[in-house]
Design a protein around this motif. Structure first.
Motif, PDB file in Angstrom:
ATOM      1  N   GLU A 156      37.390  34.802  26.588  1.00 30.93           N
ATOM      2  CA  GLU A 156      37.582  34.863  28.037  1.00 30.93           C
ATOM      3  C   GLU A 156      39.014  35.224  28.419  1.00 30.93           C
ATOM      4  N   VAL A 157      39.976  34.403  27.985  1.00 32.51           N
ATOM      5  CA  VAL A 157      41.371  34.611  28.389  1.00 32.51           C
ATOM      6  C   VAL A 157      41.886  35.962  27.908  1.00 32.51           C
ATOM      7  N   ARG A 158      41.585  36.301  26.670  1.00 32.77           N
ATOM      8  CA  ARG A 158      42.043  37.583  26.119  1.00 32.77           C
ATOM      9  C   ARG A 158      41.441  38.755  26.896  1.00 32.77           C
ATOM     10  N   VAL A 159      40.183  38.623  27.288  1.00 31.22           N
ATOM     11  CA  VAL A 159      39.509  39.690  28.034  1.00 31.22           C
ATOM     12  C   VAL A 159      40.177  39.897  29.396  1.00 31.22           C
ATOM     13  N   ILE A 160      40.511  38.797  30.054  1.00 35.16           N
ATOM     14  CA  ILE A 160      41.203  38.891  31.345  1.00 35.16           C
ATOM     15  C   ILE A 160      42.587  39.489  31.151  1.00 35.16           C
ATOM     16  N   ARG A 161      43.269  39.040  30.107  1.00 33.09           N
ATOM     17  CA  ARG A 161      44.605  39.578  29.808  1.00 33.09           C
ATOM     18  C   ARG A 161      44.534  41.082  29.575  1.00 33.09           C
ATOM     19  N   ASN A 162      43.557  41.522  28.788  1.00 30.51           N
ATOM     20  CA  ASN A 162      43.418  42.949  28.478  1.00 30.51           C
ATOM     21  C   ASN A 162      43.084  43.768  29.721  1.00 30.51           C
ATOM     22  N   ALA A 163      42.275  43.189  30.603  1.00 28.07           N
ATOM     23  CA  ALA A 163      41.917  43.896  31.832  1.00 28.07           C
ATOM     24  C   ALA A 163      43.153  44.177  32.670  1.00 28.07           C
ATOM     25  N   TRP A 164      44.069  43.215  32.704  1.00 27.25           N
ATOM     26  CA  TRP A 164      45.301  43.425  33.476  1.00 27.25           C
ATOM     27  C   TRP A 164      46.301  44.286  32.729  1.00 27.25           C
ATOM     28  N   ALA A 165      46.314  44.184  31.424  1.00 28.05           N
ATOM     29  CA  ALA A 165      47.276  44.972  30.642  1.00 28.05           C
ATOM     30  C   ALA A 165      46.894  46.442  30.567  1.00 28.05           C
ATOM     31  N   HIS A 166      45.579  46.732  30.608  1.00 32.69           N
ATOM     32  CA  HIS A 166      45.126  48.105  30.375  1.00 32.69           C
ATOM     33  C   HIS A 166      44.335  48.740  31.523  1.00 32.69           C
ATOM     34  N   ASP A 167      43.725  47.906  32.377  1.00 30.49           N
ATOM     35  CA  ASP A 167      42.821  48.460  33.388  1.00 30.49           C
ATOM     36  C   ASP A 167      43.178  48.048  34.817  1.00 30.49           C
ATOM     37  N   GLY A 168      44.431  47.688  35.040  1.00 30.03           N
ATOM     38  CA  GLY A 168      44.852  47.340  36.393  1.00 30.03           C
ATOM     39  C   GLY A 168      44.162  46.118  36.964  1.00 30.03           C
ATOM     40  N   GLY A 169      43.704  45.243  36.087  1.00 30.02           N
ATOM     41  CA  GLY A 169      43.055  44.017  36.542  1.00 30.02           C
ATOM     42  C   GLY A 169      41.592  44.159  36.873  1.00 30.02           C
ATOM     43  N   LYS A 170      41.001  45.316  36.582  1.00 32.28           N
ATOM     44  CA  LYS A 170      39.590  45.541  36.892  1.00 32.28           C
ATOM     45  C   LYS A 170      38.724  45.251  35.663  1.00 32.28           C
ATOM     46  N   TYR A 187      39.330  41.939  45.966  1.00 31.76           N
ATOM     47  CA  TYR A 187      40.009  43.229  46.104  1.00 31.76           C
ATOM     48  C   TYR A 187      39.711  44.112  44.891  1.00 31.76           C
ATOM     49  N   SER A 188      38.527  43.951  44.314  1.00 28.45           N
ATOM     50  CA  SER A 188      38.040  44.684  43.137  1.00 28.45           C
ATOM     51  C   SER A 188      38.843  44.372  41.869  1.00 28.45           C
ATOM     52  N   GLN A 189      39.620  43.287  41.895  1.00 26.69           N
ATOM     53  CA  GLN A 189      40.409  42.894  40.730  1.00 26.69           C
ATOM     54  C   GLN A 189      40.117  41.447  40.332  1.00 26.69           C
ATOM     55  N   ILE A 190      40.387  41.140  39.074  1.00 25.35           N
ATOM     56  CA  ILE A 190      40.204  39.780  38.582  1.00 25.35           C
ATOM     57  C   ILE A 190      41.340  38.919  39.121  1.00 25.35           C
ATOM     58  N   VAL A 191      40.972  37.836  39.761  1.00 26.22           N
ATOM     59  CA  VAL A 191      41.961  36.933  40.340  1.00 26.22           C
ATOM     60  C   VAL A 191      41.871  35.588  39.624  1.00 26.22           C
ATOM     61  N   ILE A 192      43.017  35.070  39.186  1.00 23.52           N
ATOM     62  CA  ILE A 192      43.036  33.751  38.553  1.00 23.52           C
ATOM     63  C   ILE A 192      43.879  32.802  39.394  1.00 23.52           C
ATOM     64  N   SER A 193      43.494  31.557  39.390  1.00 25.52           N
ATOM     65  CA  SER A 193      44.182  30.545  40.183  1.00 25.52           C
ATOM     66  C   SER A 193      45.326  29.924  39.393  1.00 25.52           C
ATOM     67  N   LYS A 194      46.159  29.167  40.077  1.00 20.61           N
ATOM     68  CA  LYS A 194      47.252  28.462  39.394  1.00 20.61           C
ATOM     69  C   LYS A 194      46.675  27.421  38.428  1.00 20.61           C
ATOM     70  N   GLU A 195      45.498  26.867  38.781  1.00 18.00           N
ATOM     71  CA  GLU A 195      44.853  25.903  37.890  1.00 18.00           C
ATOM     72  C   GLU A 195      44.384  26.573  36.598  1.00 18.00           C
ATOM     73  N   TYR A 196      43.988  27.834  36.717  1.00 23.48           N
ATOM     74  CA  TYR A 196      43.542  28.557  35.521  1.00 23.48           C
ATOM     75  C   TYR A 196      44.705  28.735  34.539  1.00 23.48           C
ATOM     76  N   ILE A 197      45.868  29.042  35.064  1.00 22.57           N
ATOM     77  CA  ILE A 197      47.054  29.175  34.210  1.00 22.57           C
ATOM     78  C   ILE A 197      47.310  27.868  33.456  1.00 22.57           C
ATOM     79  N   GLN A 198      47.184  26.763  34.167  1.00 23.62           N
ATOM     80  CA  GLN A 198      47.397  25.458  33.526  1.00 23.62           C
ATOM     81  C   GLN A 198      46.363  25.209  32.433  1.00 23.62           C
ATOM     82  N   SER A 199      45.117  25.610  32.677  1.00 21.85           N
ATOM     83  CA  SER A 199      44.080  25.403  31.669  1.00 21.85           C
ATOM     84  C   SER A 199      44.334  26.262  30.442  1.00 21.85           C
TER      85      SER A 199
END
Length: 224
Positions: A156-170, A187-199
């Motif tokens: 999960e986390v790696r997939v979200i990271r890759n989406a932002w690193a390579h696909d503009g968060g999509k 806004y057609s992008q993956i959004v993570i909360s501050k709580e997600y960062i903590q997790s």
């Protein structure tokens, strides 16, 4: 072999502290957004005919030159920009985590670098490193929390990271599971909360602590 004093957890604590401060500043900025909006008066000429023209004064709201005429300032600076701030923190966390894991493997194994992937070409670097540790008996008896944390980080986390690193968060490949804690598409992008960062930090802490404990036991046993 010298035992390293720690394995990434200290960096995680520092990054978490810095992230908490950033989140506090973001919250304060959002709460006081009206105080950050400046107003500039601009002259506008209206030409009605060759001899008939009129000037008026128009007030334009802006933040650091970004005007209300171009964007919805309040939405841009209170909703959209914090998205990028949190994604930047996720990228920072992931880079530090992978780097420290690789450094620890090289240290404990006595190798100059990670072994090359001989099979499963699509395997991630994280999973590859965990497998490399496993082949030298680290951790000797991985706990359920360790295995679960590795799976979440990798799937999960790696997939979200890759989406932002390579696909503009999509999420172009539709790999993000719906209903994931602290994750949504906006806004057609993956959004993570501050709580997600903590997790994410908590998951990395579980993995790093268990590896670190096992590495220390491994080195102590090797030096007897």
């Amino acid at each position: 072999m010298k035992i390293l004093p720690s394995f990434i957890s200290e960096e995680l604590y520092i990054i978490r502290a810095f992230n908490n401060k950033q989140e506090s500043q973001i919250s304060e900025f959002i709460d006081d957004i009206e105080q950050h909006i400046e107003v500039t008066e601009v002259e506008q000429w209206f030409q009605f005919s060759a001899d008939d023209k009129e000037i008026s004064i128009k007030q334009i709201e802006h933040i650091e030159g970004i005007t209300e005429e171009e964007y919805d300032l309040r939405e841009m600076f209170t909703e959209i920009m914090p998205i990028y701030q949190r994604q930047a923190m996720l990228l920072t966390l992931w880079a530090a985590f992978e780097f420290e894991m690789e450094k620890m493997y090289i240290h404990v194994s006595g190798q100059e670098s990670l072994p090359k992937k001989k099979s499963k070409k699509n395997i991630s670097k994280l999973r590859h490193m965990v497998n490399c540790f496993s082949k030298i008996g680290i951790p000797s008896a991985p706990t359920k929390d360790f295995l679960s944390s590795v799976n979440t980080l990798d799937e999960e986390v790696r997939v979200i990271r890759n989406a932002w690193a390579h696909d503009g968060g999509k999420d172009l490949k539709n790999k993000i599971a719906k209903g994931s804690f602290g994750v949504e598409v906006k806004y057609s992008q993956i959004v993570i909360s501050k709580e997600y960062i903590q997790s994410v930090i908590s998951l990395m802490h579980i993995v790093s602590q268990e590896l670190n404990k096992s590495v220390r036991s491994f080195v102590i046993a090797a030096n007897k």
